[in-house]
Design a protein around this motif. Structure first.
Motif, PDB file in Angstrom:
ATOM      1  N   SER A 125      28.440 -58.039  15.418  1.00  0.00           N
ATOM      2  CA  SER A 125      28.147 -58.098  13.977  1.00  0.00           C
ATOM      3  C   SER A 125      26.682 -57.845  13.577  1.00  0.00           C
ATOM      4  O   SER A 125      25.831 -57.914  13.934  1.00  0.00           O
ATOM      5  CB  SER A 125      28.504 -59.746  13.746  1.00  0.00           C
ATOM      6  OG  SER A 125      28.516 -59.860  12.249  1.00  0.00           O
ATOM      7  N   PRO A 140      32.370 -52.971  19.400  1.00  0.00           N
ATOM      8  CA  PRO A 140      32.809 -53.104  18.130  1.00  0.00           C
ATOM      9  C   PRO A 140      32.723 -54.690  17.634  1.00  0.00           C
ATOM     10  O   PRO A 140      32.712 -54.893  16.527  1.00  0.00           O
ATOM     11  CB  PRO A 140      34.431 -52.794  18.070  1.00  0.00           C
ATOM     12  CG  PRO A 140      34.603 -51.913  19.558  1.00  0.00           C
ATOM     13  CD  PRO A 140      33.569 -52.554  20.224  1.00  0.00           C
ATOM     14  N   GLU A 141      32.987 -55.668  18.307  1.00  0.00           N
ATOM     15  CA  GLU A 141      32.896 -57.153  18.149  1.00  0.00           C
ATOM     16  C   GLU A 141      31.710 -57.323  17.428  1.00  0.00           C
ATOM     17  O   GLU A 141      31.340 -58.434  16.933  1.00  0.00           O
ATOM     18  CB  GLU A 141      33.296 -58.097  19.006  1.00  0.00           C
ATOM     19  CG  GLU A 141      34.558 -57.578  20.049  1.00  0.00           C
ATOM     20  CD  GLU A 141      34.126 -56.772  21.119  1.00  0.00           C
ATOM     21  OE1 GLU A 141      34.359 -55.368  20.883  1.00  0.00           O
ATOM     22  OE2 GLU A 141      33.506 -56.841  22.280  1.00  0.00           O
ATOM     23  N   ARG A 156      33.137 -51.368  13.673  1.00  0.00           N
ATOM     24  CA  ARG A 156      34.334 -52.227  13.935  1.00  0.00           C
ATOM     25  C   ARG A 156      35.628 -51.345  13.604  1.00  0.00           C
ATOM     26  O   ARG A 156      36.815 -51.708  14.248  1.00  0.00           O
ATOM     27  CB  ARG A 156      34.714 -53.338  12.984  1.00  0.00           C
ATOM     28  CG  ARG A 156      33.461 -54.364  12.986  1.00  0.00           C
ATOM     29  CD  ARG A 156      34.139 -55.641  13.222  1.00  0.00           C
ATOM     30  NE  ARG A 156      33.072 -56.408  13.843  1.00  0.00           N
ATOM     31  CZ  ARG A 156      32.911 -57.978  13.757  1.00  0.00           C
ATOM     32  NH1 ARG A 156      33.661 -58.540  12.817  1.00  0.00           N
ATOM     33  NH2 ARG A 156      32.109 -58.686  14.449  1.00  0.00           N
ATOM     34  N   GLU A 206      29.626 -55.804   7.208  1.00  0.00           N
ATOM     35  CA  GLU A 206      29.973 -56.022   8.334  1.00  0.00           C
ATOM     36  C   GLU A 206      29.702 -54.585   9.056  1.00  0.00           C
ATOM     37  O   GLU A 206      30.027 -53.468   8.621  1.00  0.00           O
ATOM     38  CB  GLU A 206      31.264 -56.565   8.646  1.00  0.00           C
ATOM     39  CG  GLU A 206      31.628 -56.761   9.897  1.00  0.00           C
ATOM     40  CD  GLU A 206      30.706 -57.928  11.098  1.00  0.00           C
ATOM     41  OE1 GLU A 206      29.718 -57.198  11.265  1.00  0.00           O
ATOM     42  OE2 GLU A 206      30.834 -59.004  10.796  1.00  0.00           O
TER      43      GLU A 206
END
Ligand code: ADP
Ligand code: MG
Length: 390
Positions: A85, A82-83, A130, A126
């Protein structure tokens, strides 16, 4: 015959949902487009020029929407964690067309940005992953966009086998829904392969895990002339046919007895071991590993592919990232030389073809690996069906 009629109806329906049918009526339209630009980044954290094929395929739809004067918000996922980008993807895109980046989905931050959009503006968001809601098919994190959007476009064929929020729950909440240009092309090409008559129709499968490849093989057994197996997939069937496979990688999670008994399925007749030595497949020593197909297998597979009417390939024939790439190159070359219809897909497979510079000799390279296989099995995908059922 009836099956082919079902296929042409599905195809017709998809073409009716092509976003290009709306040309001339999209000016100022507020829309969300879900794309699949998931790309493995280079060591510098940027998009490698050789790995940009997924991003390249969505450009025509983005250009189309921009020229139509739509207000476009782009959703995408990136990587497994999830981090990760989507920023490096945006950086790459921004060199090719005017697009801004938006990191926040919070109403206070996003609403002012949306309200200031002008016709033809593009915003890249984004990473949707996330938010835990994305994989749980809970679209609440998208509420600001849901309140804003009038139209939804799915240009993420390669992610459309996933029941995720931005692909399945979201489009149901937007009044109008369409498919992107590449998405329609994927359906056209895969349906074309499926519709070929049995005579000369060939499926080539390699790689390590059976997963959706087993249902595909079972479905294609009566429909294909030949199914050529390589990679660790073949090891499982070799074992079931009573061959010793030594220390070779094998997917033991599935029952392959049905495949072992079929004449449609061909297996390697020789192999390359961990020293690069070649030997007949009947002579795999206890300490040895099958890491690639040997020259006699390559010749056999080449002959079948070259004379075939239609060939579809997914999955490497050997452990190619360890240098065992000869079997995969043989398949790529044979397909390039064939006069039949040639289609391929999947990350590992596409990489081999691109490295060999053979992409122009293929009729179609699908952006999907898992999605392509699932489409071939079910002749539909969950996220695609949301668009078609409206
Ligand atoms: P795909 O990604 O094309 O769907 P898989 O994920 O099932 O295919 O498998 C790809 C992997 O299979 C590659 O990492 C490749 O090295 C591996 N592989 C193929 N053949 C062999 C083999 N004989 N021994 C070990 N690994 C293999
Ligand atoms: Mg894989």
């Amino acid at each position: 015959m009836e099956q082919n009629q079902k296929r042409s109806e599905y195809l017709k329906h998809s073409q009716e949902k092509d976003i290009r049918t709306q040309a001339g009526s999209l000016t100022g339209k507020r829309m969300i487009i879900r794309v699949d630009t998931n790309t493995s980044l280079g060591e510098d954290g940027k998009v490698d020029p050789g790995e940009d094929w997924r991003i390249q395929r969505i450009l025509p739809t983005l250009e189309f929407l921009r020229n139509e004067g739509a207000k476009v918000v782009v959703l995408a996922h990136q990587g497994r964690k999830p981090e990760e980008s989507t920023y490096p993807i945006w950086e790459y895109l921004a060199e090719r067309l005017p697009v801004s980046f938006q990191g926040s989905y919070e109403r206070e931050k996003l609403e002012p940005v949306l309200s200031q959009m002008e016709n033809g503006d593009l915003i890249f968001m984004e990473n949707v992953r996330r938010f835990p809601g994305e994989k749980e098919n809970d679209p609440s994190y998208l509420q600001t966009l849901i309140d804003w959007a009038e139209l939804y476009v799915n240009e993420a064929f390669s992610a459309s086998h996933r029941k995720h929020a931005s692909l399945v729950a979201l489009p149901k909440l937007i009044p109008e829904r369409y498919l992107g240009i590449q998405h329609v092309r994927e359906i056209e090409e895969l349906m074309r392969f499926l519709s070929f008559p049995k005579q000369g129709k060939t499926l080539v499968l390699g790689g390590a895990k059976f997963g959706t490849k087993l249902p595909l093989i079972e479905k294609m057994l009566p429909e294909a002339d030949h199914i050529l197996l390589g990679g660790a997939l073949a090891n499982a069937v070799l074992k079931a046919r009573g061959f010793a496979i030594g220390k070779s990688l094998v997917d033991d999670s599935v029952d392959v007895r049905k495949l072992a008994e079929s004449d449609t399925i061909l297996l390697p007749i020789d192999y390359v071991d961990e020293h690069g030595d070649i030997a007949p497949i009947s002579q795999v020593g206890e300490e040895h590993m099958i890491l690639d197909t040997g020259p006699e297998t390559e010749e056999l597979y080449r002959r079948i592919i070259r004379s075939g009417s239609a060939t579809l390939w997914n999955g490497p024939m050997g452990k190619y990232e360890g240098g065992y790439v000869s079997g995969s190159i043989a398949i790529a070359e044979a397909m390039a030389e064939s006069k039949g219809y040639r289609i391929t897909g999947g990350g590992d497979t596409s990489t081999v073809i691109l490295e060999q510079g053979l992409e122009d000799d293929f009729d179609f390279i699908s952006t999907g690996g898992g999605a392509m296989l699932e489409f071939l099995v079910h002749e539909s995908l969950p996220a695609t069906n949301i668009i078609l059922s409206s």
